[in-house]
Motif scaffolding. Structure first.
Motif, short mmCIF file in Angstrom:
data_model
loop_
_atom_site.label_atom_id
_atom_site.label_comp_id
_atom_site.label_asym_id
_atom_site.label_seq_id
_atom_site.Cartn_x
_atom_site.Cartn_y
_atom_site.Cartn_z
N LEU A 43 0.82 -1.21 0.00
CA LEU A 43 0.00 0.00 0.00
C LEU A 43 0.85 1.27 0.00
N VAL A 44 1.96 1.26 0.75
CA VAL A 44 2.86 2.42 0.77
C VAL A 44 3.48 2.61 -0.61
N ALA A 45 3.92 1.53 -1.24
CA ALA A 45 4.50 1.63 -2.59
C ALA A 45 3.49 2.20 -3.58
N ALA A 46 2.23 1.75 -3.48
CA ALA A 46 1.19 2.25 -4.38
C ALA A 46 0.92 3.73 -4.14
N ARG A 47 0.88 4.13 -2.88
CA ARG A 47 0.63 5.55 -2.56
C ARG A 47 1.80 6.43 -3.00
N GLU A 54 6.97 7.98 -7.51
CA GLU A 54 8.15 7.19 -7.19
C GLU A 54 7.95 5.75 -7.65
N THR A 55 8.99 5.17 -8.25
CA THR A 55 8.93 3.78 -8.71
C THR A 55 9.51 2.86 -7.64
N THR A 56 8.79 1.80 -7.33
CA THR A 56 9.23 0.81 -6.34
C THR A 56 9.19 -0.57 -6.99
N GLU A 57 10.21 -1.38 -6.71
CA GLU A 57 10.27 -2.73 -7.25
C GLU A 57 10.35 -3.74 -6.10
N PHE A 58 9.61 -4.84 -6.25
CA PHE A 58 9.66 -5.95 -5.32
C PHE A 58 10.06 -7.20 -6.07
N LYS A 59 10.74 -8.10 -5.39
CA LYS A 59 11.06 -9.43 -5.92
C LYS A 59 10.58 -10.42 -4.87
N HIS A 60 9.52 -11.15 -5.21
CA HIS A 60 8.98 -12.17 -4.31
C HIS A 60 9.00 -13.49 -5.05
N GLY A 61 9.92 -14.37 -4.69
CA GLY A 61 9.99 -15.67 -5.37
C GLY A 61 10.12 -15.47 -6.87
N PRO A 62 9.23 -16.07 -7.67
CA PRO A 62 9.31 -15.93 -9.13
C PRO A 62 8.65 -14.65 -9.64
N PHE A 63 8.16 -13.80 -8.74
CA PHE A 63 7.43 -12.59 -9.15
C PHE A 63 8.32 -11.35 -9.10
N ILE A 66 6.55 -4.14 -10.17
CA ILE A 66 7.00 -2.76 -10.34
C ILE A 66 5.81 -1.83 -10.16
N PHE A 67 5.92 -0.91 -9.21
CA PHE A 67 4.92 0.13 -9.00
C PHE A 67 5.44 1.42 -9.63
N SER A 68 4.62 2.06 -10.43
CA SER A 68 4.97 3.35 -11.01
C SER A 68 3.69 4.17 -11.10
N GLU A 69 3.81 5.41 -11.53
CA GLU A 69 2.62 6.26 -11.60
C GLU A 69 1.62 5.75 -12.62
N GLU A 70 2.07 4.94 -13.60
CA GLU A 70 1.15 4.38 -14.59
C GLU A 70 0.33 3.22 -14.03
N GLY A 71 0.81 2.57 -12.98
CA GLY A 71 0.12 1.43 -12.39
C GLY A 71 1.11 0.42 -11.87
N VAL A 72 0.65 -0.80 -11.73
CA VAL A 72 1.51 -1.87 -11.23
C VAL A 72 1.65 -2.94 -12.31
N GLU A 108 -0.88 -6.25 -15.77
CA GLU A 108 -0.80 -4.86 -15.33
C GLU A 108 -2.18 -4.39 -14.93
N CYS A 109 -2.21 -3.48 -13.96
CA CYS A 109 -3.49 -2.85 -13.60
C CYS A 109 -3.19 -1.48 -13.02
N GLY A 110 -4.21 -0.68 -12.86
CA GLY A 110 -4.07 0.65 -12.29
C GLY A 110 -3.86 0.59 -10.79
N LEU A 111 -3.30 1.66 -10.26
CA LEU A 111 -3.03 1.72 -8.82
C LEU A 111 -4.31 1.66 -8.00
N ASP A 112 -5.36 2.35 -8.45
CA ASP A 112 -6.63 2.34 -7.70
C ASP A 112 -7.21 0.94 -7.61
N ASP A 113 -7.16 0.20 -8.73
CA ASP A 113 -7.66 -1.17 -8.72
C ASP A 113 -6.88 -2.03 -7.73
N LEU A 114 -5.55 -1.90 -7.74
CA LEU A 114 -4.73 -2.70 -6.83
C LEU A 114 -4.98 -2.31 -5.38
#
Length: 126
Positions: A43-47, A54-63, A66-72, A108-114
């Motif tokens: 939620l913090v990354a999305a906000r 701000e762009t934030t990247e996570f690596k969880h296992g095989p996933f 990337i969060f950016s202003e365009e979406g996730v 991919e989806c929008g930040l609001d949806d996520l």
């Protein structure tokens, strides 16, 4: 984004079920965004992406997420190396006809949806 949060009796856990288009997102959230700390980080990354661009990247296992202003964007890597010979055998001797790929699935989806999905997910897990 259409999704459903349902109890999976086989695994004895709640899971997010989505259409094929958003499968990587539903699988990532179901498997790796399960505790309060990880929900808050997402939620913090999305906000931050929404308000600070701000762009934030996570690596969880095989996933890779990337969060950016365009979406996730969520990419799930797949290792097809073990099935490569079997797949090529289906095409007889045309080894060059089919090449296995590790690109996996992407969604991919929008930040609001996520954000809405994660907030509903948090409510269900409590």
């Amino acid at each position: 984004m259409d999704y459903e949060i349902a109890f999976d009796q086989d695994e004895n856990v709640y899971r997010i079920h989505t259409g094929y288009e958003f499968a990587a997102i539903g699988e990532w959230v179901s498997e790796y965004v399960r505790d309060k700390e990880s929900i808050q980080r997402v939620l913090v990354a999305a906000r931050l992406a929404e308000t600070e661009k701000e762009t934030t990247e996570f690596k969880h296992g095989p996933f890779d997420v990337i969060f950016s202003e365009e979406g996730v964007s969520v990419s799930r890597q797949i290792d097809l190396a073990s099935a490569e010979e079997e797949i090529k055998a289906m095409f007889d001797t045309q080894d060059s006809f089919y090449q296995t790929s590790t690109d996996g699935i992407q969604a991919e989806c929008g930040l609001d949806d996520l954000i809405n999905m994660i907030e509903n997910w948090h409510d269900v897990l409590q």
